[in-house]
Design an enzyme around this catalytic site. Structure first.
Site, PDB file in Angstrom:
ATOM      1  N   LYS A  14      58.479  47.306 -48.593  1.00  0.00           N
ATOM      2  CA  LYS A  14      57.538  46.774 -48.880  1.00  0.00           C
ATOM      3  C   LYS A  14      55.928  47.265 -48.515  1.00  0.00           C
ATOM      4  CE  LYS A  14      54.626  45.433 -44.717  1.00  0.00           C
ATOM      5  NZ  LYS A  14      54.013  44.822 -44.003  1.00  0.00           N
TER       6      LYS A  14
HETATM    7  C1  5RP Z   1      51.773  45.034 -40.398  1.00  0.00           C
HETATM    8  C2  5RP Z   1      52.212  44.683 -41.232  1.00  0.00           C
HETATM    9  C3  5RP Z   1      52.529  42.798 -41.857  1.00  0.00           C
HETATM   10  O1  5RP Z   1      53.161  42.412 -40.972  1.00  0.00           O
HETATM   11  C4  5RP Z   1      52.153  43.390 -43.242  1.00  0.00           C
HETATM   12  O2  5RP Z   1      51.047  44.182 -43.291  1.00  0.00           O
HETATM   13  C5  5RP Z   1      51.870  41.587 -43.377  1.00  0.00           C
HETATM   14  O3  5RP Z   1      50.919  40.964 -42.943  1.00  0.00           O
HETATM   15  P1  5RP Z   1      49.252  40.811 -44.153  1.00  0.00           P
HETATM   16  O4  5RP Z   1      50.333  39.586 -45.341  1.00  0.00           O
HETATM   17  O5  5RP Z   1      48.423  40.267 -43.178  1.00  0.00           O
HETATM   18  O6  5RP Z   1      48.894  41.888 -44.650  1.00  0.00           O
HETATM   19  O7  5RP Z   1      53.197  45.487 -41.371  1.00  0.00           O
HETATM   20  O8  5RP Z   1      52.254  46.824 -40.210  1.00  0.00           O
END
Ligand code: 5RP
Length: 272
Positions: A173
Site C-alpha cells: 500500500k
Molecule cells: C494508517 C493507515 C491507514 O489505514 C491508511 O493510511 C489508509 O487510510 P486513509 O485513506 O485514511 O489514508 O495505514 O497508517
C-alpha cells in the site's frame, strides 16, 4: 505460493478483475479516536457490505465487529507508537501470528518506514512477518508509511514499494503521486493506494480514478470514506470506479443519485 495463501489473497483482490476495495479503520492505533471514527462500531457497520475487506487492529475487530461478519480481515499487526511519542517509525510487531490465525485474518498488515531512523527495524520486522505468514498461508500487506519530512514522490514511493516486494510482501500500500505508473512498474506485486487526508468527494474520486488508470489494484481507503457526510454513497462511488470502471463524472452521478434516494427513504421513514 501455496493454495491457502492464494485463496486468502483472492479474498482481498477479486480474481475477476484483480481489484479490491479495502476499508481502512486502523487509524486509532497511533492517532487515538480520530474524527468520525470515535465510535468504530457505528462507523464500520453500515459500510461493511460495500467493502471487499476490512483493515483494522485486533482490539477494534474484537470489540466493534460482529463475529459473524462476512468480511475478509486485514489485520494490522504493527504499532507501539503514538503521535505524541518520540518517533512514529519505531514500530514493533504487536500481534502474534497465532492470534492472527485465531482471529481468522485473511491478511496481515504492517508499516515500513524507509528512510527513517528505524528503517532497519521496520524492514527486518517485515521480513520476519512474511516468514511467519508464509508458514500458515497468510499474505502480508506492507504499508509504505511516510514521515512528515519525506517527499511523497514517485522516486521515494517506488523505492519503498520495491523494497517491500523484494522482502516478499504479497501486496503493497502506498500513496498516489505524479508518475504513479513508475511506482507500479517497479513493483512486481499488486499496489493499492491509501486515500490520505479528507478531500472534497470529487477530488477523492479523481484520485481513485487516476490511481486505477495508472495501474493500482485498488484502494485501502479510510478518511475519504468515513469522514464524508455521505460515507455510504462515497464507498459505493469508489467501488464503482474500482470495479465497474466508471469515470469520475459517472461515479459522482451515482453519488448524488444514491444520496437523494437515501434522503427520500429517510424522509419516508420519518413520516410513517
Ligand atoms: C494508517 C493507515 C491507514 O489505514 C491508511 O493510511 C489508509 O487510510 P486513509 O485513506 O485514511 O489514508 O495505514 O497508517
Amino acid at each position: 505460493m501455496d493454495w491457502g495463501l492464494r485463496n486468502r489473497l483472492s479474498r482481498i483482490l477479486n480474481p475477476q478483475d484483480g481489484k479490491g476495495v479495502m476499508l481502512a479503520v486502523d487509524h486509532g492505533y497511533f492517532l487515538g479516536p480520530t474524527e468520525k471514527l470515535e465510535d468504530p462500531k457505528k462507523t464500520i457497520k453500515p459500510l461493511l457490505i460495500y467493502a471487499d475487506s476490512l483493515m483494522l487492529t485486533r482490539g477494534i475487530l474484537r470489540t466493534c465487529v460482529e463475529s459473524n461478519a462476512n468480511i475478509p480481515i486485514v489485520l494490522r499487526v504493527s504499532g507501539g507508537t503514538s503521535i505524541l511519542g518520540e518517533d512514529l517509525s519505531k514500530e514493533a510487531i504487536t500481534t502474534s501470528i497465532e492470534e492472527a490465525i485465531k482471529l481468522n485474518a485473511s491478511c496481515l498488515a504492517m508499516s515500513i518506514f524507509v528512510g527513517s531512523k528505524y528503517e532497519h527495524q521496520t524492514l527486518s520486522n517485515l521480513s520476519k512477518l512474511i516468514d511467519e505468514g508464509e508458514k500458515y498461508g497468510i499474505p502480508v500487506l506492507a504499508v509504505t508509511a511516510v514521515g512528515k519530512e519525506m517527499a511523497r514522490d514517485a522516486r521515494y514511493l517506488a523505492l519503498s514499494c520495491r523494497i517491500a516486494a523484494e522482502l516478499g510482501a504479497h501486496l503493497v500500500k502506498t500513496y498516489y503521486c505524479e508518475n504513479f505508473e513508475k511506482v507500479v512498474e517497479g513493483c512486481p506485486v499488486p499496489v493499492i493506494i491509501a486515500g490520505g487526508k479528507k478531500l472534497p468527494e470529487k477530488d477523492a474520486l479523481n484520485l481513485t480514478f487516476n490511481a486505477i488508470r495508472d495501474g493500482a489494484s485498488g484502494v485501502d481507503m479510510g478518511r475519504n470514506i468515513w469522514q464524508s457526510d455521505h460515507p455510504i454513497e462515497m464507498i459505493r462511488a469508489v467501488r464503482a470506479i474500482v470495479h465497474d470502471k466508471l469515470t469520475v463524472e459517472e461515479s459522482m452521478n451515482t453519488f448524488f443519485l444514491n444520496k437523494d434516494m437515501r434522503s427520500n427513504e429517510l424522509e419516508t421513514l420519518k413520516t410513517r
